[in-house]
Design a protein around this motif. Structure first.
Motif, short mmCIF file in Angstrom:
data_model
loop_
_atom_site.label_atom_id
_atom_site.label_comp_id
_atom_site.label_asym_id
_atom_site.label_seq_id
_atom_site.Cartn_x
_atom_site.Cartn_y
_atom_site.Cartn_z
N TYR A 84 25.67 21.20 -0.98
CA TYR A 84 26.44 19.70 -0.97
C TYR A 84 25.61 19.02 0.04
N ALA A 85 25.63 19.47 1.40
CA ALA A 85 24.76 18.89 2.23
C ALA A 85 23.57 18.67 2.31
N ALA A 86 22.72 19.40 1.34
CA ALA A 86 21.35 18.76 1.22
C ALA A 86 21.26 17.47 0.16
N ARG A 87 22.49 17.53 -0.88
CA ARG A 87 22.36 16.63 -1.79
C ARG A 87 22.70 15.20 -1.33
N HIS A 88 23.44 15.27 -0.03
CA HIS A 88 24.13 14.01 0.49
C HIS A 88 23.42 13.62 1.44
#
Length: 198
Positions: A84-88
């Motif tokens: 999630y952190a990498a995606r956003h």
């Protein structure tokens, strides 16, 4: 300097069709699943911890499986959260050196960092699968919960793989676009604007 960026800063959202649309749909589905897992995991961890504290003070006895359950929830939240952190673009990055570099060098650095990170995460996902296979072969079970330990580790290679794919997509985006992207949706310029607003 440490920075944490967030949010989808794209001004224009283009409707994708064909394979790009399918991949985008799958990505959105995975993101929704990650949000549910993170929220549910944190809530259940809190409920489990509070119940254990109450049990200890009221009944003078801890819940036997509370520690094992919390370790499972921590695994779920951690490895759902990294994707999630990498995606956003919400990952923490060291930017003190890169901020002092010219834009072209920063662009090259971002391409190298995202490419190397993608390869390392995908390699770690492969090693995590091998580790889970070895745990399955040993037949280890949680003493209190009584179910196989390998089941609680299944999210580890999935989380690493999803994160590796996100970094690979960011690597490709940085190769295709002239601007610097921290994730597929977040440009460095937008992240700087967000910093100034905060």
């Amino acid at each position: 300097m440490l920075r944490m960026f967030g949010g989808n800063m794209s001004e224009t959202t283009k409707k994708k069709s064909g394979l790009a649309g399918i991949v985008d749909g799958i990505d959105k589905g995975i993101a929704a699943l990650e949000r549910v897992i993170m929220a549910t995991g944190v809530i259940l961890m809190a409920v489990n911890t509070i119940a254990n504290v109450i049990s200890r003070f009221v009944f003078n006895h801890s819940i036997i499986f509370a520690e094992e359950l919390n370790s499972i929830f921590i695994l779920l939240v951690t490895f759902a959260g990294i994707g999630y952190a990498a995606r956003h673009g919400r990952h923490i990055r060291m930017s003190a050196i890169s901020d002092a570099l010219p834009e072209r060098v920063r662009k090259i650095l971002m391409v190298v960092v995202t490419g190397v990170t993608a390869v390392l995460l995908l390699l770690l996902a492969w090693y995590a699968v091998q580790y889970i296979i070895s745990m399955y072969a040993k037949g280890r079970v949680y003493p209190a919960l009584g179910f196989p330990v390998y089941l609680s580790y299944l999210w580890v290679p999935i989380g690493l793989f999803v994160t590796g794919v996100q970094y690979a997509l960011t690597f490709i985006k940085n190769l295709q676009e002239p601007e610097i992207y921290l994730s597929t949706d977040l440009r460095e310029a937008d992240a700087r604007e967000l910093e100034v607003e905060l």
